[in-house]
Design an enzyme around this catalytic site. Structure first.
Site, PDB file in Angstrom:
ATOM      1  N   PHE A   1       0.848  -1.200   0.000  1.00 37.24           N
ATOM      2  CA  PHE A   1       0.000   0.000   0.000  1.00 37.24           C
ATOM      3  C   PHE A   1       0.887   1.255   0.000  1.00 37.24           C
ATOM      4  O   PHE A   1       1.916   1.288   0.671  1.00 37.24           O
ATOM      5  CB  PHE A   1      -0.913  -0.014   1.231  1.00 37.24           C
ATOM      6  CG  PHE A   1      -1.988   1.031   1.174  1.00 37.24           C
ATOM      7  CD1 PHE A   1      -3.118   0.850   0.399  1.00 37.24           C
ATOM      8  CD2 PHE A   1      -1.846   2.227   1.870  1.00 37.24           C
ATOM      9  CE1 PHE A   1      -4.099   1.825   0.326  1.00 37.24           C
ATOM     10  CE2 PHE A   1      -2.825   3.204   1.799  1.00 37.24           C
ATOM     11  CZ  PHE A   1      -3.951   3.004   1.029  1.00 37.24           C
TER      12      PHE A   1
ATOM     13  N   ASP B   1       1.165  -5.062   8.326  1.00 39.24           N
ATOM     14  CA  ASP B   1       0.034  -4.171   8.094  1.00 39.24           C
ATOM     15  C   ASP B   1      -1.218  -5.059   8.008  1.00 39.24           C
ATOM     16  O   ASP B   1      -1.346  -5.887   7.107  1.00 39.24           O
ATOM     17  CB  ASP B   1       0.248  -3.401   6.783  1.00 39.24           C
ATOM     18  CG  ASP B   1      -0.893  -2.436   6.487  1.00 39.24           C
ATOM     19  OD1 ASP B   1      -2.040  -2.708   6.903  1.00 39.24           O
ATOM     20  OD2 ASP B   1      -0.643  -1.422   5.806  1.00 39.24           O
TER      21      ASP B   1
ATOM     22  N   TYR C   1     -11.502   1.277  10.297  1.00 35.75           N
ATOM     23  CA  TYR C   1     -12.670   1.827   9.585  1.00 35.75           C
ATOM     24  C   TYR C   1     -13.160   0.914   8.460  1.00 35.75           C
ATOM     25  O   TYR C   1     -14.137   1.213   7.810  1.00 35.75           O
ATOM     26  CB  TYR C   1     -12.389   3.236   9.035  1.00 35.75           C
ATOM     27  CG  TYR C   1     -11.037   3.410   8.366  1.00 35.75           C
ATOM     28  CD1 TYR C   1     -10.813   2.957   7.077  1.00 35.75           C
ATOM     29  CD2 TYR C   1      -9.996   4.030   9.037  1.00 35.75           C
ATOM     30  CE1 TYR C   1      -9.577   3.126   6.474  1.00 35.75           C
ATOM     31  CE2 TYR C   1      -8.758   4.208   8.455  1.00 35.75           C
ATOM     32  CZ  TYR C   1      -8.552   3.758   7.166  1.00 35.75           C
ATOM     33  OH  TYR C   1      -7.327   3.919   6.590  1.00 35.75           O
ATOM     34  N   LYS C   2     -12.433  -0.215   8.228  1.00 37.80           N
ATOM     35  CA  LYS C   2     -12.864  -1.127   7.166  1.00 37.80           C
ATOM     36  C   LYS C   2     -13.791  -2.188   7.778  1.00 37.80           C
ATOM     37  O   LYS C   2     -14.941  -1.913   8.071  1.00 37.80           O
ATOM     38  CB  LYS C   2     -11.643  -1.763   6.504  1.00 37.80           C
ATOM     39  CG  LYS C   2     -10.699  -0.744   5.846  1.00 37.80           C
ATOM     40  CD  LYS C   2      -9.503  -1.458   5.245  1.00 37.80           C
ATOM     41  CE  LYS C   2      -8.423  -0.505   4.760  1.00 37.80           C
ATOM     42  NZ  LYS C   2      -8.806   0.264   3.580  1.00 37.80           N
TER      43      LYS C   2
ATOM     44  N   ARG D   1     -12.604  -3.829  -7.213  1.00 37.43           N
ATOM     45  CA  ARG D   1     -12.569  -4.635  -5.976  1.00 37.43           C
ATOM     46  C   ARG D   1     -13.981  -4.825  -5.451  1.00 37.43           C
ATOM     47  O   ARG D   1     -14.749  -3.864  -5.326  1.00 37.43           O
ATOM     48  CB  ARG D   1     -11.749  -3.927  -4.887  1.00 37.43           C
ATOM     49  CG  ARG D   1     -10.278  -3.834  -5.159  1.00 37.43           C
ATOM     50  CD  ARG D   1      -9.511  -3.384  -3.917  1.00 37.43           C
ATOM     51  NE  ARG D   1     -10.062  -2.196  -3.294  1.00 37.43           N
ATOM     52  CZ  ARG D   1      -9.555  -1.607  -2.228  1.00 37.43           C
ATOM     53  NH1 ARG D   1      -8.485  -2.122  -1.647  1.00 37.43           N
ATOM     54  NH2 ARG D   1     -10.090  -0.515  -1.711  1.00 37.43           N
TER      55      ARG D   1
HETATM   56  C1  LIG Z   1      -3.146  -1.714   3.492  1.00 38.55           C
HETATM   57  C2  LIG Z   1      -3.365  -0.326   3.971  1.00 38.55           C
HETATM   58  N1  LIG Z   1      -2.435   0.285   4.716  1.00 38.55           N
HETATM   59  C3  LIG Z   1      -2.610   1.562   5.169  1.00 38.55           C
HETATM   60  C4  LIG Z   1      -3.759   2.268   4.863  1.00 38.55           C
HETATM   61  C5  LIG Z   1      -3.953   3.698   5.246  1.00 38.55           C
HETATM   62  O1  LIG Z   1      -3.722   4.027   6.526  1.00 38.55           O
HETATM   63  P1  LIG Z   1      -4.273   5.396   7.175  1.00 38.55           P
HETATM   64  O2  LIG Z   1      -5.395   4.999   8.054  1.00 38.55           O
HETATM   65  O3  LIG Z   1      -3.112   5.968   7.881  1.00 38.55           O
HETATM   66  O4  LIG Z   1      -4.752   6.293   6.086  1.00 38.55           O
HETATM   67  C6  LIG Z   1      -4.756   1.660   4.101  1.00 38.55           C
HETATM   68  C7  LIG Z   1      -5.975   2.417   3.767  1.00 38.55           C
HETATM   69  O5  LIG Z   1      -6.829   2.044   3.036  1.00 38.55           O
HETATM   70  C8  LIG Z   1      -4.551   0.345   3.641  1.00 38.55           C
HETATM   71  O6  LIG Z   1      -5.474  -0.253   2.883  1.00 38.55           O
END
Ligand SMILES: Cc1ncc(COP(=O)(O)O)c(C=O)c1O
Length: 422
Positions: free
Chosen positions: A130, A207, A232-233, A381
């Protein structure tokens, strides 16, 4: 259950046997009859209980309690962290805390990991990770004169053990990878990749953004050192809700994060002259935590725990299998390809479909009330979340896609030059 059929009746029969179907009623859904929501891997919907708890916090605890409510609020980042630890990420209490964003937590943990491996100057991640992961690690490497070593990962299939093994040597301090790849949904083997990193003397930072609440995670059992993840997902805690941060118990006293804030301080309200980190996971806090967000995280974890992660995973696998089965019978002949692992054991909670006109198709779907998302370069997706997505909704979304693609009714939509996504 009857053998697979592409008729809607088959989806309805699956829904009739779905033990989790009633959880759909636990969400606020004023317009859900008009919307087919297949985008819970970007932003989950609002649980009714979360709405009520937040109203209570605002009206009572903030509105009436004012600053006195900090007596209850102060432990929330740890309390919510322990719920996530127990129910969602396979960790003993005291190793997860809820704070800051994923991006900030990545920075904190990457710096702490490098400091804990003096003399080692390489961070390893993959070239399809990401963006925020790659950017943060590039920034940390640049600030410290380190090397960011990018291993190549297959856009559909994720990171291979061989690619990681080839990148490891005595200079590697940290390996940072996504457990579930954001584009394809490919699910990494955490235990095996962690063991490879450990054999080379490196720490691991996972992550979990597309994993928490979507797939079973066993941080303790798999030997992970560090992890971050968003809420938030699949945790449905709302836009910008605070992230999770995990540090393995035995590393907590060795690691020092770079943001020396007063919420990470031992006797915070002594207002002492110098920074003295609190013991344990609390030292990974920075400044004043987001209380409303932490409440939503706690409620999100509670709801998922009530449904049960094994049950949720079983339904999630059935839903994504169904997406793939319908894609095979309907969409293969319309120039679509599957951009995710076909083996459900190697797939997270979403499926990517590849098509040259993916951007326009996603926008056309949106016009009909089917909410999915586009990801560069050529992917749609689809994330059917087991807490609230029915098989009939998957059928509706896939049928809508088939009709739009077959009729080419999307061709009037201008191609977004930035390839942007909603
Ligand atoms: C795999 C992954 N890492 C990091 C993030 C983003 O992190 P943040 O909450 O700091 O914007 C996302 C956001 O969609 C993500 O899908």
């Amino acid at each position: 259950m009857a053998s697979f059929s592409a008729d809607r009746a088959y989806a309805e029969a699956l829904d009739a046997g779905d033990q989790l179907a009633h959880f759909r009623d636990r969400f606020v859904r004023p317009n859900w009859d008009d919307v087919t929501y297949l985008n819970g891997n970007s932003l989950g919907p609002l649980p009714i209980r979360t709405q009520a708890r937040i109203a209570e916090v605002i009206d009572q605890e903030w509105g009436i309690g004012l600053v006195r409510s900090w007596d209850n609020w102060i432990q929330l980042p740890r309390q919510a962290g322990d719920m996530v630890a127990e129910h969602l990420v396979g960790a003993e209490a005291g190793q997860v805390i809820v704070c800051d964003s994923v991006t900030v937590n990545l920075y904190k943990l990457a710096c702490a990991a490098l400091d804990a491996r003096p003399g080692r100057t390489v961070i390893v991640t993959d070239d399809d990770n990401f963006p925020t992961d790659r950017y943060v690690l590039a920034g940390v490497a640049a600030q410290r004169g380190c090397e960011l070593r990018l291993i190549h990962s297959d856009m559909d299939d994720g990171v291979s053990e061989q690619a990681l093994a080839e990148a490891l040597d005595d200079d590697v301090a940290l390996v940072e990878l996504s457990h579930v790849a954001y584009r394809s949904g490919a699910l990494a083997n955490m235990a095996r990749l962690t063991a490879l990193a450990h054999d080379a003397g490196a720490l691991t930072l996972w992550d979990l953004c597309h994993s928490v609440g979507a797939v079973p995670v066993q941080l303790d059992a798999d030997g992970a050192d560090l992890a971050v993840g968003c809420t938030y997902k699949y945790m449905n805690a709302g836009p910008g809700s605070p992230a999770i941060l995990y540090v393995r118990d035995e590393l907590q006293h060795q690691l020092r994060q770079p943001i020396w804030g007063w919420f990470g301080q031992r006797e915070q309200f002594e207002m002492g002259p110098r920074y003295d980190p609190a013991p344990g996971i609390t030292s990974f806090l920075t400044g004043t935590p987001d209380i409303v967000g932490a409440i939503a995280v706690e409620e999100g974890a509670r709801l998922l725990a009530e449904a049960g992660l094994p049950q949720l995973r079983a339904k999630s696998v059935a839903l994504t299998e169904y997406v793939i089965a319908l894609a095979d019978v309907w969409l293969a002949e319309l120039d679509f390809a599957i951009g995710s692992p076909r083996d459900s054991g190697r797939r997270g909670g979403h499926v990517s479909l590849r098509h040259d006109d993916a951007w326009q198709l996603t926008q056309a779907l949106l016009r009909t009330g089917v909410i999915a998302d586009y990801r560069t370069p050529d992917r749609i997706r689809l994330a059917p979340a087991p807490l609230y997505t029915s098989f009939a909704q998957v059928w509706d979304g896939m049928n809508g896609l088939r009709e739009i693609a077959a009729s080419k009714s999307y061709t009037d939509i201008p191609i977004d030059p930035s390839g942007g996504s909603s």
